[in-house]
Design a protein around this motif. Sequence first.
Motif, short mmCIF file in Angstrom:
data_model
loop_
_atom_site.label_atom_id
_atom_site.label_comp_id
_atom_site.label_asym_id
_atom_site.label_seq_id
_atom_site.Cartn_x
_atom_site.Cartn_y
_atom_site.Cartn_z
N VAL A 1 2.58 6.97 -11.75
CA VAL A 1 2.52 5.66 -12.41
C VAL A 1 1.23 4.96 -11.98
O VAL A 1 1.09 4.58 -10.81
N PRO A 2 0.27 4.79 -12.87
CA PRO A 2 -0.91 4.00 -12.50
C PRO A 2 -0.49 2.60 -12.08
O PRO A 2 0.25 1.92 -12.80
N ALA A 3 -0.95 2.18 -10.91
CA ALA A 3 -0.52 0.88 -10.39
C ALA A 3 -1.63 0.28 -9.53
O ALA A 3 -2.41 1.00 -8.89
N MET A 4 -1.67 -1.06 -9.51
CA MET A 4 -2.68 -1.79 -8.76
C MET A 4 -2.06 -3.07 -8.22
O MET A 4 -1.03 -3.53 -8.72
N VAL A 5 -2.73 -3.65 -7.23
CA VAL A 5 -2.40 -4.99 -6.76
C VAL A 5 -3.59 -5.88 -7.09
O VAL A 5 -4.73 -5.57 -6.73
N ALA B 1 -6.05 -3.40 -4.41
CA ALA B 1 -5.59 -2.08 -4.01
C ALA B 1 -5.16 -1.32 -5.26
O ALA B 1 -4.76 -1.93 -6.26
N TRP B 2 -5.19 0.00 -5.19
CA TRP B 2 -4.84 0.82 -6.35
C TRP B 2 -4.45 2.21 -5.89
O TRP B 2 -4.75 2.62 -4.76
N ARG C 1 0.84 -1.20 0.00
CA ARG C 1 0.00 0.00 0.00
C ARG C 1 0.88 1.26 0.00
O ARG C 1 0.58 2.23 -0.70
N HIS C 2 1.96 1.22 0.78
CA HIS C 2 2.86 2.37 0.80
C HIS C 2 3.52 2.56 -0.56
O HIS C 2 3.66 3.70 -1.03
#
Length: 309
Positions: free
Chosen positions: A127-131, A140-141, A118-119
Motif C-alpha cells: 500500500v503506497p503510504a506517506m505521512v 515520511a514514506w 514509521r513502523h
Amino acid sequence: MTSSPGAAASDNELGGFLRARRAALTPQLAGLPDDGRPRRVPGLRREELAQLAHVSIDYVVRLEQGRTRRVSGPVLDALADALQLAPDERDYLFTLAETALTRPARRPGPPEIAPHLRHLLSTMPDVPAMVLNRRMDVLAWNGAAAALLTDFTAVPPPERNLIRLTFLDETFRALYADWPRAARECVAVLRMEAGRTPHDPALTALIAELTSQDRDFRTWWSSHQVRGPRQLLKTYHHPVAGPLTLDVHQFSVDTHPDQQLIAYTAEPDSASYEALRFLLQWSATQPTQPTQPTQPTRSARSARESRNG
C-alpha cells in the motif's frame, strides 16, 4: 502578516474571501430579481449582499476593505447563508474571522515522526503510504509510495512538498491524468491551511514561491477556493504501470494533530489493482542506486518560463 501576493494571508484575507465569493454568486442563483441596471462586475453587488445578510451596506464595505475585523457568529452565519457557502467555505470564513484577531503564532519547530508511524509505513509494503503535515510536506514514506509517485530521497528535503512538486516538477506533473483538477485541489487545500495558520513562515514561503513561478497557481490562488481533506479518487499515468485509478485515503494522527497518513488503494480485481501490483513487484526487483537531488533540465525550465510569461 505581509501584503505581498504570495503571503499566506494578506492584511485583509477576510475581505478578499468575501469579495471573491460575492463575485462568484450571480443574482439569479441568489434568488434576486433582475433590476435592469448594467453590472460593472460579475456577481452580487455589495448592496445585494447586505440585503441578503440583513446587514448595512457600510458594514459590508468595511469588512471587504479590512476596516473592521470583529464579526459576531450570527453575522458570519448570515453572510455564509447569503453567499451560499459550502461547508468547507463556511468553516474557512469562521477561521479567517478568528485568526484576524489572534496574535502571531510561535515559529514551529522541526517536524517529528512518531516511531510507531514509521513502523506502520514499513508494514504496508503493498500500500503506497506517506505521512504529511498540513501544508503537504512529505515527512515520511514507504517504498510503495516512492514507486508510485517519485523517489523522495532524490528530492532535497526543503522541496519535499506535494503541492510544490505538482506545480514545479515536470515529471511529477506528468503523472496526473487530469493535472488541472489535481492542481486546483492542491490550491484549495493550501488556501484552507493558510487561513488556519496565517503566520507559518514556511507556508508563506511556499505560497510566495508558487505565486512567483506558476501562472496557473497565481490565477487559482486569487479565486479563494477552499477545501478540507477528504477521500479522493485520482488517476495517474505511470511510466511503468500505465493508467492507475486509486482511492486516496487521508487519516488524522491523534498523537500529532498537524500530521496525516495518506494511503493509496485500488479496487480489488480491477485493472488498476493489477497495475499497482505489477508496479510494486517491478520496483522490488530494481537495484538500489545512489540518488542525487535532481534539477529541471534547461529545456524544462525554458518551457515553463515560456508558459508562465
